[in-house]
Write a protein that holds these residues in place. Structure first.
Motif, PDB file in Angstrom:
ATOM      1  N   HIS A 298       0.825  -1.200   0.000  1.00  0.00           N
ATOM      2  CA  HIS A 298       0.000   0.000   0.000  1.00  0.00           C
ATOM      3  C   HIS A 298       0.868   1.263   0.000  1.00  0.00           C
ATOM      4  N   GLY A 299       0.625   2.128  -0.969  1.00  0.00           N
ATOM      5  CA  GLY A 299       1.386   3.371  -1.067  1.00  0.00           C
ATOM      6  C   GLY A 299       2.824   3.180  -1.509  1.00  0.00           C
ATOM      7  N   ALA A 300       3.162   1.985  -1.991  1.00  0.00           N
ATOM      8  CA  ALA A 300       4.559   1.702  -2.334  1.00  0.00           C
ATOM      9  C   ALA A 300       4.701   1.128  -3.741  1.00  0.00           C
ATOM     10  N   VAL A 301       3.777   1.455  -4.633  1.00  0.00           N
ATOM     11  CA  VAL A 301       3.904   0.984  -6.015  1.00  0.00           C
ATOM     12  C   VAL A 301       5.150   1.587  -6.648  1.00  0.00           C
ATOM     13  N   TRP A 302       5.391   2.871  -6.403  1.00  0.00           N
ATOM     14  CA  TRP A 302       6.592   3.532  -6.927  1.00  0.00           C
ATOM     15  C   TRP A 302       7.848   2.841  -6.410  1.00  0.00           C
ATOM     16  N   ASN A 303       7.867   2.487  -5.124  1.00  0.00           N
ATOM     17  CA  ASN A 303       9.045   1.854  -4.531  1.00  0.00           C
ATOM     18  C   ASN A 303       9.383   0.539  -5.216  1.00  0.00           C
ATOM     19  N   ALA A 304       8.351  -0.207  -5.608  1.00  0.00           N
ATOM     20  CA  ALA A 304       8.569  -1.539  -6.184  1.00  0.00           C
ATOM     21  C   ALA A 304       8.685  -1.523  -7.698  1.00  0.00           C
ATOM     22  N   ASN A 305       8.214  -0.455  -8.343  1.00  0.00           N
ATOM     23  CA  ASN A 305       8.168  -0.420  -9.817  1.00  0.00           C
ATOM     24  C   ASN A 305       8.524   0.985 -10.311  1.00  0.00           C
TER      25      ASN A 305
END
Length: 322
Positions: A298-305
């Motif tokens: 949650h809230g970490a799509v940027w962090n992973a992709n």
């Protein structure tokens, strides 16, 4: 003997009734205490952000925003301009505009952080704004960061949607074009503000929720709770938080005919199931496009992709701006 036995039975029955009443009162009291405590956490959710400060750099903050904890406070101070929003709710919200040059750019991204966050959340999107040639505006929602907290916590887009509309109106007087981007409760606040927004060119919504009660219903902590208890908790939060009456997200989407929307939601989200975005995007119809990657909490799509996230947002915003 029979009279004595009957008397004993009556005394025993009275004691049993008294014990049952005491247990019922204790049970109701325990349930009430549990619901009250849960509502306090829901109104003031934990997160990587600060309240009353931008200095905290806890492990969660580093995990979400990098080793520097997203310190827009230390980044290019000569590019920062104070940004204040006079909310119709009766308070002034604090934020910044980070400019690419001495004068405002032709367009600006307004970023709305999630619940339990603050303006530093936008720091990861500053390179994206720079690549698009845009300024980046961000503010601390009420009861977060350096903004005031004259109300009993967050309202899941009910109060905050009015703040988003006020922020867009403020930026619209400065810029020719405004695009809006938000995460989690920030995305929900944007959705609930859409009927009030004017002259917005495009909207990016990361992991929004359908609303407070659907969020509670789908939460891991609610598994096993009867539906009436979830509704009771949602009503308690709404009452304690003095939520104003604002259309729910799905209701807004069903009547939506505004600028293009991009929904981003990880299928691995452990807080808000990506089905919430599926429902909202389907209700919005052809104005909505979606990206539901497999990775990222949650809230970490940027962090992973990071690369794909930025490319998709860059392509979307480039297509919406004149």
């Amino acid at each position: 003997m029979m009279r004595v036995a009957a008397l004993k039975l009556r005394i025993l029955a009275r004691w049993a009734a008294a014990v049952i009443i005491v247990l019922l009162i204790a049970g109701v009291g325990m349930i009430g205490f549990t619901l009250w405590s849960a509502s306090s956490t829901i109104l003031n959710p934990p997160g990587p952000g600060d309240v009353g400060s931008l200095d905290g750099c806890r492990e969660l903050t580093r995990e979400m925003w990098g080793d520097d904890c997203g310190r827009l406070t230390e980044f290019a101070p000569e590019r920062r301009v104070d940004f204040e929003i006079q909310s119709p709710n009766g308070y002034v919200l604090a934020g910044w505009i980070v400019r690419r040059a001495d004068a405002p750019a032709a367009a600006v991204i307004l970023y709305v952080p999630g619940g339990g966050s603050d303006r530093r959340e936008a720091s990861r999107y500053l390179p994206l704004a720079d690549k698009l040639g845009l300024d980046l505006a961000v503010f601390d929602p009420v009861c977060q960061g350096l903004s005031p907290c004259p109300v009993p916590g967050l309202s899941y887009g009910a109060r905050e949607s009015m703040d988003v509309a006020a922020a867009v109106a403020t930026l619209d007087r400065i810029y020719g074009e405004v695009v809006v981007m938000g995460s989690s409760m920030g995305a929900l606040s944007i959705i609930r503000a859409l009927p009030q927004l004017r002259n917005v060119q495009g909207v990016v919504l990361e992991n929004p929720m359908l609303g407070l009660e659907p969020l509670l219903r789908d939460a891991q902590q609610s598994k096993g709770m009867p539906p009436f208890a979830v509704s009771l908790l949602a009503n308690l939060v709404t009452w304690r938080g003095k939520f104003p009456s604002v259309p729910q997200a799905e209701e807004v989407m069903r009547a939506y005919d505004g600028p293009p929307l991009l929904f981003i939601h990880s299928q691995s989200d452990q807080v808000v199931p990506f089905a919430h975005s599926e429902v909202l995007a389907e209700a919005a119809g052809r104005t909505a496009s979606t990206w539901f990657p497999m990775r990222g909490d949650h809230g970490a799509v940027w962090n992973a992709n990071r690369d794909e996230f930025e490319q998709r947002v860059r392509d979307f915003l480039a297509s919406t701006l004149n």
